[in-house]
Design an enzyme around this catalytic site. Structure first.
Site, PDB file in Angstrom:
ATOM      1  N   GLU A 155      10.685 -51.613  44.028  1.00  0.00           N
ATOM      2  CA  GLU A 155       9.974 -50.722  44.959  1.00  0.00           C
ATOM      3  C   GLU A 155      10.501 -50.869  46.380  1.00  0.00           C
ATOM      4  OE1 GLU A 155       5.716 -51.268  44.469  1.00  0.00           O
ATOM      5  OE2 GLU A 155       5.743 -50.054  42.649  1.00  0.00           O
ATOM      6  N   GLU A 333       6.439 -48.823  35.372  1.00  0.00           N
ATOM      7  CA  GLU A 333       5.239 -49.662  35.470  1.00  0.00           C
ATOM      8  C   GLU A 333       3.993 -48.791  35.357  1.00  0.00           C
ATOM      9  OE1 GLU A 333       4.758 -52.028  38.981  1.00  0.00           O
ATOM     10  OE2 GLU A 333       6.860 -52.611  39.033  1.00  0.00           O
ATOM     11  N   GLU A 381      -1.577 -61.757  41.946  1.00  0.00           N
ATOM     12  CA  GLU A 381      -1.784 -60.797  40.850  1.00  0.00           C
ATOM     13  C   GLU A 381      -2.345 -61.453  39.598  1.00  0.00           C
ATOM     14  OE1 GLU A 381       2.006 -58.749  41.162  1.00  0.00           O
ATOM     15  OE2 GLU A 381       0.989 -57.139  42.230  1.00  0.00           O
ATOM     16  N   HIS A 384      -4.776 -59.097  38.022  1.00  0.00           N
ATOM     17  CA  HIS A 384      -4.315 -57.726  37.723  1.00  0.00           C
ATOM     18  C   HIS A 384      -4.235 -57.580  36.211  1.00  0.00           C
ATOM     19  CE1 HIS A 384      -1.578 -54.298  37.465  1.00  0.00           C
ATOM     20  NE2 HIS A 384      -1.675 -54.105  38.775  1.00  0.00           N
TER      21      HIS A 384
HETATM   22  C1  GLA Z   1       3.823 -52.577  42.031  1.00  0.00           C
HETATM   23  C2  GLA Z   1       4.852 -53.689  41.938  1.00  0.00           C
HETATM   24  C3  GLA Z   1       4.517 -54.736  40.909  1.00  0.00           C
HETATM   25  C4  GLA Z   1       3.050 -55.075  40.983  1.00  0.00           C
HETATM   26  C5  GLA Z   1       2.229 -53.828  40.787  1.00  0.00           C
HETATM   27  C6  GLA Z   1       0.757 -54.088  40.786  1.00  0.00           C
HETATM   28  O1  GLA Z   1       4.092 -51.544  41.198  1.00  0.00           O
HETATM   29  O2  GLA Z   1       6.148 -53.202  41.678  1.00  0.00           O
HETATM   30  O3  GLA Z   1       5.318 -55.868  41.160  1.00  0.00           O
HETATM   31  O4  GLA Z   1       2.772 -55.649  42.213  1.00  0.00           O
HETATM   32  O5  GLA Z   1       2.494 -52.957  41.844  1.00  0.00           O
HETATM   33  O6  GLA Z   1      -0.002 -52.941  40.538  1.00  0.00           O
END
Ligand code: GLA
Ligand code: GLA
Length: 737
Positions: A155, A333, A381, A384
């Site tokens: 990202e 993702e 996370e 998550h």
């Molecule tokens: C992004 C990041 C991941 C993670 C997700 C969590 O997409 O690329 O590494 O942090 O968010 O939702």
């Protein structure tokens, strides 16, 4: 090698982010992961995304043995690897020794080590270190049979604090910004003219007088701000290209990066040209919006969610991602259950995991991948969602949902691969236009281009009509309808391109707040650049306070909408912008009802060549946008591909609709043999074989559809005809017979 030859996976992928680097002291966990992946029908793992500190524990000392073991073990068990380059997070030894690798903010303050995605893309030291590790990864694994693609960084620019600028303001970046401007303008004189620097005594007499704009410096001159946004995207892309070059040194595997839909700071159309394929990270707001329908109000005061709202925003992001290369993409993702970073984090309700995953496939994804495979025990996370939680292994609802979907995907994969959506309608969404229009000091501020564009996408979603998203550099010749709302900036050649499109029979729809500035954010003079095609003369743009209401009276027989304020004609409410225009050659289709511009044109249509051009002077409510697009789509001969109709009384209430509220359709067709995957020119195939219709119900309740012809269920072979019921959150995949 041709780009399309590198298009990655010739297999449909089910997998996601996997961080074995966090569990190296727990070999039994790594063994269990393999067993569970097989049980979940997972065939891919994205590895090493944040593993730099494990891969290069000391400067120049690589330790990749553990990675070799992981990749081998996965491969032996039929699981492919998408291997990441680790620049998403920097190791401490690097930032300690070379602080220049960290980004400098717009107040001139350098970051202290922490978080991720916070490097300076110009830093020569960082580039050297990146090249070192990337080449080493490429040398060791670049031709490993288990490694199918490269995941460049993570990202890019997805810095948690980033809003509209993610730029670094260090001296290297400033110097690179000046180089970028020299290449763009050649001379200071040309730059001064383009930016209109006579305003507020801004005439530059030396390149060194130019600094990166920001809060602490110049933040009013539109020209420099726009070019800086271009530079920030281009400079980050330059870093990404350097990463690609490093991994390509020993590897022939395709490269991608995980993009973020309509992420404002990076112009993904330009990025896509440098990547072999694209992918998206998608975290929709499922179950966040309350349904307004009376039947969804439950006894006791609870309300069912309306997931059609997040679904259409998500569909826009998928359509955008697919359109970047006009070929299938990967859903890199998504969460198997919940995220941990929204203000509220509902878990996916039963059925939503299958539906939301298939929505990506419906819109062109050749994968369903997750963040994350296994939850970490600590850090940000740890709570998550993940396929494998902290407890109970495969014996959880989330795991079972993932495994069930994995099985479904195995059945669908052979039919899905080799197909893609080929819409005949497109919506203009241009990054440079977005930067300029969101920065305009006029009308309403903030302007919110993205939200307004997503409103324009809604009718396509509601009608079950696929729509591509294009920018001003895209080839538009193959579409029959092009909608370009808020097309504030006209880049060189754009007016000519649209003129030719309409001349040859295209249906063009545009709006108020279009054709105002050129590519340097300098206003046009004399007339609207498409005055001849539109047949109008825009003069003023009014943004009234909310208490001064105005309406649009559509003169022709329109769809029946409730009468307002006792008026007799179909009326739509004017939202923020009201263009005051004169009609030249254009026919006036609708007028304003009130104020000093009552009876002046609110919507016009001009025939030009073989086609026609609509101009919505008034920014109408969503019902108006829908009515306009219903008409334009009908001119273009585009309709929902599913031959269906609504049962009464809904059929009379929504005469434009073939589908119940909250239901949409997307269609994937065979990519013609001979035509490359990236080629949209192959017109819709006459042979319907291989066409897949994804009928998606985003209602938390069953709905009925009346089919006008028979289809085959692509998964179980059953014939579907006449009345069918779509269960709550069901996605039905149909084939033409
Ligand atoms: C992004 C990041 C991941 C993670 C997700 C969590 O997409 O690329 O590494 O942090 O968010 O939702
Ligand atoms: C102030 C300034 C002017 C101009 C106007 C705009 O009055 O003195 O230069 O910027 O605002 O409203």
């Amino acid at each position: 090698m041709k780009q399309t030859e590198r298009f990655a996976p010739h297999i449909f992928l089910h997998g996601g982010d996997y961080n074995p680097d966090q569990w190296l002291d727990r070999p039994e966990i790594l063994e269990e992961d393999i067993r569970l992946m097989k049980e979940a029908h997972v065939n891919e793992a994205s590895i090493g995304i944040f593993a730099w500190a494990k891969e290069e524990p000391k400067e120049g000392k690589y330790d990749l043995e553990w990675l070799a073991q992981v990749i081998n073990r996965l491969y032996k068990n039929g699981i492919y690897t998408i291997l990441a380059t680790p620049t998403g997070a920097l190791p401490h030894w690097m930032t300690e020794k070379y602080p220049e690798v960290l980004k400098v903010d717009e107040h001139g303050i350098r970051r202290i080590h922490g978080q991720r995605h916070n490097f300076c893309p110009s830093s020569p030291v960082l580039r050297k270190k990146m090249q070192g590790i990337n080449e080493e990864l490429s040398r060791r694994f670049g031709r490993h049979p288990g490694v199918i693609a490269w995941h460049l960084s993570n990202e890019y620019g997805g810095d948690n604090d980033a809003k509209t600028t993610i730029g670094c303001h260090c001296p290297y970046c400033e110097e690179n910004f000046r180089k970028f401007l020299k290449a763009r303008y050649g001379t200071l004189d040309a730059l001064n003219k383009a930016w209109w620097t006579g305003f507020w005594s801004n005439i530059f007499t030396d390149w060194n007088q130019i600094h990166c704009p920001g809060e602490g410096s110049e933040h009013t001159m539109h020209g420099i701000k726009l070019d800086y946004k271009r530079f920030v995207s281009a400079q980050m892309l330059d870093f990404c290209k350097a990463e690609a070059e490093a991994v390509r040194k020993y590897s022939d595997r395709p490269v991608c990066s995980n993009l973020m839909g309509a992420f404002e700071p990076l112009d993904y159309f330009k990025w896509a040209r440098e990547l072999d394929f694209v992918s998206i990270d998608s975290y929709p707001d499922w179950h966040h919006v309350a349904s307004a329908r009376p039947e969804d109000q439950l006894p006791g005061g609870s309300v069912l969610p309306c997931d059609a709202e997040p679904a259409r925003i998500t569909a826009f992001n998928y359509a955008l991602t697919r359109s970047l290369k006009k070929q299938p993409f990967l859903l890199m993702e998504s969460t198997p259950s919940m995220v941990n970073w929204k203000s509220r984090n509902p878990v996916k309700r039963p059925g939503m995991h299958e539906l939301s995953s298939l929505q990506a496939v419906a819109n062109g994804s050749d994968s369903v991948q997750y963040f994350q495979w296994r939850k970490s025990l600590g850090s940000s996370e740890k709570l998550h969602g993940a396929v494998v939680g902290h407890m109970y292994g495969a014996d959880t609802r989330v795991f079972r949902d993932v495994a069930r979907l994995g099985e479904r995907l195995e059945t669908l994969a052979p039919k899905v691969l080799g197909t893609v959506n080929k819409p005949k309608a497109a919506l203009l969404f241009d990054w440079e236009n977005m930067w300029a229009v969101n920065d305009a000091q006029a009308v309403v501020q903030p302007f919110g281009y993205q939200e307004r564009m997503k409103d324009w996408f809604k009718p396509f979603f509601d009608m079950g009509i696929d729509c591509d998203i294009v920018d001003m550099d895209s080839d538009i010749s193959d579409y029959r309808l092009l909608a370009a709302p808020y097309n504030y900036m006209y880049k060189p050649g754009w007016a000519e391109k649209v003129r030719e499109f309409v001349q040859k029979g295209g249906i063009f729809v545009t709006t108020v707040w279009s054709g105002i500035v050129n590519e340097s954010d300098r206003c046009f003079e004399e007339r609207h650049p498409l005055a001849d095609v539109l047949g109008i003369r825009p003069e003023e743009t009014d943004t009234r306070p909310p208490f001064m209401k105005n309406w649009i009276r559509w003169r022709e027989e329109g769809e029946e909408i409730p009468e307002r304020a006792g008026r007799k004609h179909p009326l739509y409410e004017v939202r923020d912008l009201a263009g005051i225009v004169g009609a030249e050659s254009a026919e006036v289709l609708a007028t304003y009802t009130d104020d000093f511009y009552a009876d002046s044109p609110a919507l016009t249509m001009n025939r030009f060549g073989e086609g026609c051009a609509y101009y919505a002077a008034a920014e109408g409510d969503t019902a108006f946008v829908k009515a306009l697009l219903v008409r334009a789509l009908s001119d273009a001969g585009i309709e929902c591909p599913l031959e269906a109709r609504l049962p009464e009384p809904e059929a009379s209430e929504r005469p434009w609709a073939k589908l119940p509220h909250g239901v949409t359709v997307s269609m994937r067709e065979k990519i013609e043999s001979g035509a490359s995957t990236g080629d949209n020119s192959g017109a819709r195939s006459d042979d319907p074989a291989g066409t897949l219709l994804f009928v998606q119900n985003f209602n938390a309740r069953p709905v009925e559809i009346l089919l006008k012809k028979a289809y085959r269920n692509a998964e179980n072979g059953q014939i579907c005809q006449d009345g069918i019921t779509l269960e709550k959150y069901q996605c039905l995949v149909l084939e033409e017979l």
